[in-house]
Enzyme design. Structure first.
Site, PDB file in Angstrom:
ATOM      1  N   LYS A  53       0.981  -1.351   0.055  1.00  0.00           N
ATOM      2  CA  LYS A  53      -0.110   0.072  -0.112  1.00  0.00           C
ATOM      3  C   LYS A  53       0.844   1.161  -0.014  1.00  0.00           C
ATOM      4  CE  LYS A  53      -3.855  -1.890  -0.384  1.00  0.00           C
ATOM      5  NZ  LYS A  53      -4.615  -1.646  -1.542  1.00  0.00           N
TER       6      LYS A  53
HETATM    7  N1  PMP Z   1      -3.518  -8.232   1.240  1.00  0.00           N
HETATM    8  C1  PMP Z   1      -3.616  -7.425   2.064  1.00  0.00           C
HETATM    9  C2  PMP Z   1      -2.965  -7.726   3.440  1.00  0.00           C
HETATM   10  C3  PMP Z   1      -4.212  -6.136   1.912  1.00  0.00           C
HETATM   11  O1  PMP Z   1      -4.129  -5.251   3.016  1.00  0.00           O
HETATM   12  C4  PMP Z   1      -4.808  -5.565   0.645  1.00  0.00           C
HETATM   13  C5  PMP Z   1      -5.347  -4.365   0.553  1.00  0.00           C
HETATM   14  N2  PMP Z   1      -6.597  -4.420   0.947  1.00  0.00           N
HETATM   15  C6  PMP Z   1      -4.562  -6.864  -0.272  1.00  0.00           C
HETATM   16  C7  PMP Z   1      -3.980  -7.912  -0.155  1.00  0.00           C
HETATM   17  C8  PMP Z   1      -5.167  -6.590  -1.769  1.00  0.00           C
HETATM   18  O2  PMP Z   1      -4.592  -5.479  -2.560  1.00  0.00           O
HETATM   19  P1  PMP Z   1      -5.693  -4.537  -3.504  1.00  0.00           P
HETATM   20  O3  PMP Z   1      -6.435  -3.598  -2.509  1.00  0.00           O
HETATM   21  O4  PMP Z   1      -4.764  -3.729  -4.329  1.00  0.00           O
HETATM   22  O5  PMP Z   1      -6.493  -5.386  -4.188  1.00  0.00           O
END
Ligand code: PMP
Length: 336
Positions: A53
């Site tokens: 992130k």
């Molecule tokens: N894994 C974790 C631990 C996350 O915090 C996130 C983000 N919500 C994701 C995967 C998925 O990423 P995205 O939001 O880009 O789909």
């Protein structure tokens, strides 16, 4: 436009430690599962705040500053998040001087809350069972606060175009460069969908091979296609960061060739194996992604390659899937 840059010897702040994460060959797990292909993990827990992130937060904040919509010392940033985006925003805000309010479901780990608090964020927890149309849902609570607080802005990662664009511009380029533009399969968990959308778009444009995109959606979530995969679950899921009961605005499901439904127990066991067998200190959604990869990559040949995203760090889950007691309590492990 590629935004790859080499890292200076001395960093001006930890915010410069974002991107250029290691791509690591997974040796034991692939072999034991009988995979012929090369299996690679992109280790996003090496980013400054411990997750993928950081890449999107850096971009969203920079774009908002450029457009003049946020000002340090004046703006309150409100973020509805499963934790990692909030941690990244709180870290950036601590360094730049923004007030931050995080709205997040009670389902998310205490470790994330403690980290957020330590970074100076204010936290509002919302009921874990609130559906996306409930006023109690963390996204709706964020919207209400934004109306009430002067000079507040919501960083809505579910609809902000710079979420997938940040990943299209950075991590996708890094993967392509590391793999000489030859990738046959790409696997990622889907939360907002920014990761899979941004990376899949770039890989489909630039890979010299025909790349198959696998999206990972936990049982109980309704994001996968075809809809028939999304069977109802009677127990609330424990995995964090992936899965929703709505389709996020930034997720472009047309880029996903195949969906894999993951279950909590197998995902956590796989995350533990990534730690014990490969030394990769990743979180539970990384286990779900690797689980999907070892299923989906069975047909790949020895000259082919599968890349898997490990989105965050075990730091977030020390009292959860890393704890034998917690695993037993939820029936993910027999009593030890
Ligand atoms: N894994 C974790 C631990 C996350 O915090 C996130 C983000 N919500 C994701 C995967 C998925 O990423 P995205 O939001 O880009 O789909």
């Amino acid at each position: 436009m590629s935004q790859l840059s080499s890292r200076p010897k001395i960093l001006d702040s930890i915010l410069e430690n974002i991107g250029q994460t290691p791509l690591v060959r997974i040796k034991k797990i692939g072999k034991e599962q009988g995979l012929k292909c090369e299996l690679l993990a992109k280790c996003e827990f090496f980013n400054a705040s411990g997750s993928i992130k950081d890449r999107i937060v850096k971009r969203m904040i920079e774009e908002a500053e450029l457009s003049g919509s946020i000002t340090p010392g004046k703006t309150t940033i409100i973020a509805p998040t499963s934790g990692n985006t909030g941690i990244s925003i709180a870290m950036t805000a601590a360094l730049k001087g923004y007030r931050v309010i995080i709205t997040m479901s009670e389902k998310m780990s205490q470790e994330k809350v403690n980290t957020l608090k330590a970074l100076g964020a204010e936290i509002i927890r919302t009921p874990g069972e609130a559906s996306s149309d409930s006023p109690e849902h963390h996204i709706n609570v964020a919207k209400r606060l934004c109306d009430e607080i002067p000079n507040a802005i919501i960083f809505d990662q579910y609809n902000n175009q710079y979420n997938p664009i940040a990943l299209y511009d950075t991590i996708a380029e890094e993967i392509l460069e590391s793999c000489d533009y030859r990738i046959d399969m790409f696997v990622a968990g889907v939360g907002t969908g920014g990761t899979i959308t941004g990376i899949a778009k770039k890989l489909k444009e630039k890979c010299t091979t025909n790349v198959k995109i696998i999206g990972v959606d936990p049982f109980g979530s309704t994001v996968a296609l075809p809809e028939t995969l999304n069977t109802k679950s009677t127990t609330p899921r424990q995995i964090e960061g992936i899965g929703h009961d709505f389709v996020p605005g930034v997720l472009k499901r047309e880029f996903v060739d195949e969906w894999f439904k993951s279950d909590d127990k197998s995902s956590f066991m796989m995350a533990r194996r990534l730690i014990s067998d490969e030394g990769l200190l990743c979180g539970g959604s990384s286990g779900a992604a690797m689980l999907a990869a070892v299923h989906a990559a069975k047909d790949l040949q020895d000259d082919q390659r599968c890349v898997v995203i490990l989105a965050d760090s075990v730091r977030n889950y020390m009292t959860k899937f890393l704890s034998d007691d917690w695993m037993c309590q939820y029936g993910f492990m027999d009593d030890v």
